[in-house]
Motif scaffolding. Structure first.
Motif, PDB file in Angstrom:
ATOM      1  N   LYS A   1       0.836  -1.215   0.000  1.00 20.86           N
ATOM      2  CA  LYS A   1       0.000   0.000   0.000  1.00 20.86           C
ATOM      3  C   LYS A   1       0.865   1.258   0.000  1.00 20.86           C
ATOM      4  O   LYS A   1       0.501   2.275  -0.600  1.00 20.86           O
ATOM      5  CB  LYS A   1      -0.926  -0.003   1.225  1.00 20.86           C
TER       6      LYS A   1
ATOM      7  N   THR B   1       3.505   2.032  -1.557  1.00 23.77           N
ATOM      8  CA  THR B   1       3.922   2.511  -2.884  1.00 23.77           C
ATOM      9  C   THR B   1       2.768   3.262  -3.544  1.00 23.77           C
ATOM     10  O   THR B   1       2.966   4.323  -4.166  1.00 23.77           O
ATOM     11  CB  THR B   1       4.416   1.348  -3.750  1.00 23.77           C
ATOM     12  N   TYR B   2       1.566   2.739  -3.374  1.00 24.10           N
ATOM     13  CA  TYR B   2       0.378   3.475  -3.867  1.00 24.10           C
ATOM     14  C   TYR B   2       0.279   4.839  -3.167  1.00 24.10           C
ATOM     15  O   TYR B   2       0.075   5.874  -3.819  1.00 24.10           O
ATOM     16  CB  TYR B   2      -0.873   2.617  -3.649  1.00 24.10           C
TER      17      TYR B   2
ATOM     18  N   ALA C   1       0.660   8.381  -4.991  1.00 23.77           N
ATOM     19  CA  ALA C   1      -0.511   9.262  -4.949  1.00 23.77           C
ATOM     20  C   ALA C   1      -0.111  10.649  -4.429  1.00 23.77           C
ATOM     21  O   ALA C   1      -0.502  11.675  -4.989  1.00 23.77           O
ATOM     22  CB  ALA C   1      -1.595   8.644  -4.058  1.00 23.77           C
TER      23      ALA C   1
ATOM     24  N   LEU D   1       1.819  -3.727  -9.538  1.00 23.07           N
ATOM     25  CA  LEU D   1       1.528  -2.296  -9.349  1.00 23.07           C
ATOM     26  C   LEU D   1       2.513  -1.430 -10.132  1.00 23.07           C
ATOM     27  O   LEU D   1       2.134  -0.405 -10.713  1.00 23.07           O
ATOM     28  CB  LEU D   1       1.578  -1.947  -7.848  1.00 23.07           C
TER      29      LEU D   1
ATOM     30  N   LEU E   1       1.454   1.385 -12.703  1.00 26.96           N
ATOM     31  CA  LEU E   1       1.845   2.787 -12.533  1.00 26.96           C
ATOM     32  C   LEU E   1       2.598   3.293 -13.760  1.00 26.96           C
ATOM     33  O   LEU E   1       2.449   4.456 -14.163  1.00 26.96           O
ATOM     34  CB  LEU E   1       2.708   2.949 -11.275  1.00 26.96           C
TER      35      LEU E   1
END
Ligand SMILES: NC(=O)c1ccc[n+]([C@@H]2O[C@H](COP(=O)([O-])OP(=O)(O)OC[C@H]3O[C@@H](n4cnc5c(N)ncnc54)[C@H](O)[C@@H]3O)[C@@H](O)[C@H]2O)c1
Length: 245
Positions: A113, A115-116, A120, A161, A165
């Motif tokens: 999470k 890295t998200y 963001a 992910l 990205l």
């Protein structure tokens, strides 16, 4: 080499191991580095030992509020962010029936999470700077051994992910991963010498890797030398994954 002159980089988990080596590598090549970690003592040690400009930021990468504060500080002090190295992780062992739900949550939050959350928070400045992201995945994203339920899931998710990205933020931001094999950091301290030698013997290199060797690959992917590389994952595993016998 001075590939990061004038650049600003954020490195998570930079107080130890691969993260610390990456902080030192980027700073030695001219970057202003924000070392984001929860361990202030170890972080201060890296700041003191590193030639160049390194700022410690207390940041729990699983907390969006910490990311927002970090982003505000870096933008206030420099006005741009060029590189994010998402390296922090958490590890709890256990087969699914042994692993407490809270441990699953911790590992997924800190290892995936984060890295998200980081992208963001930093998407706008990274896009404005035509910057790059390097995530630190693992050989565990691709092959398994008992006890790594949550970690393998998190690293497998991280590898996916990174591709997502890369698609999402192209062409402005390049997003890549490194996938380390066994690297001699504190992770290996509890493993007895015979166990370390056995693992070393499973690599083609015949030894455990050094944090600096992963940092070199991260720096390459983050730099303009890798301008035509995005959505990629570079193994830094001494050949660990290609060995059948
Ligand atoms: N060492 C290996 O053999 C190996 C192998 C494959 C992949 N990796 C990956 O490399 C990366 C670095 O591993 P390492 O061995 O250098 O680890 P390490 O334990 O030496 O350092 C990890 C750092 O992350 C920080 N950290 C932990 N939780 C945090 C949080 N919530 N917020 C911010 N910082 C936090 C720690 O304080 C520490 O400074 C990890 O992503 C790991 O999965 C390591």
């Amino acid at each position: 080499m001075n590939r990061f002159e004038g650049k600003v980089a954020v490195v998570t988990g930079g107080a130890m191991g691969i993260g610390a080596a990456t902080v030192q590598r980027l700073a030695s090549e001219g970057a202003v580095v924000y070392l984001a970690d929860i361990d202030g003592e170890a972080g201060a040690h890296v700041v003191a030992e590193t030639e160049g400009t390194v700022h410690f930021v207390h940041c729990d990468v699983a907390e969006s509020a910490h990311w927002n504060a970090l982003t505000a500080r870096v933008m206030d002090e420099h006005g741009h962010v060029d590189t994010l190295v998402s390296n922090a992780y958490a590890l709890r062992h256990g087969a699914a029936h042994e692993l407490p739900e809270a441990d699953w949550g911790l590992v997924l939050d800190v290892t995936l999470k984060a890295t998200y959350l980081g992208v963001a928070a930093l998407a706008e400045p990274l896009t404005a700077a035509c910057g790059s992201v390097v995530a630190v995945s693992s050989v565990h994203a691709h092959a398994s051994m008992p006890g790594f339920t949550a970690y393998a899931a998190a690293k497998g998710g991280l590898s996916a992910l990174v591709r997502q990205l890369a698609v999402e933020y192209a062409p402005a931001v390049r997003v890549n991963a490194v996938a380390p094999g066994p690297i001699r950091t504190r992770q290996w301290d509890p493993v007895p010498p015979a166990g370390q030698a056995e693992e070393a013997g499973r690599t083609l290199a015949g030894r455990l890797g050094r944090p600096e060797e992963v940092a070199a690959a991260i720096a390459f992917l983050a730099s303009d030398e890798a301008a035509y590389i995005t959505g990629a994952e570079l193994p830094v595993d001494g050949g660990r994954l290609v060995r059948l016998a």
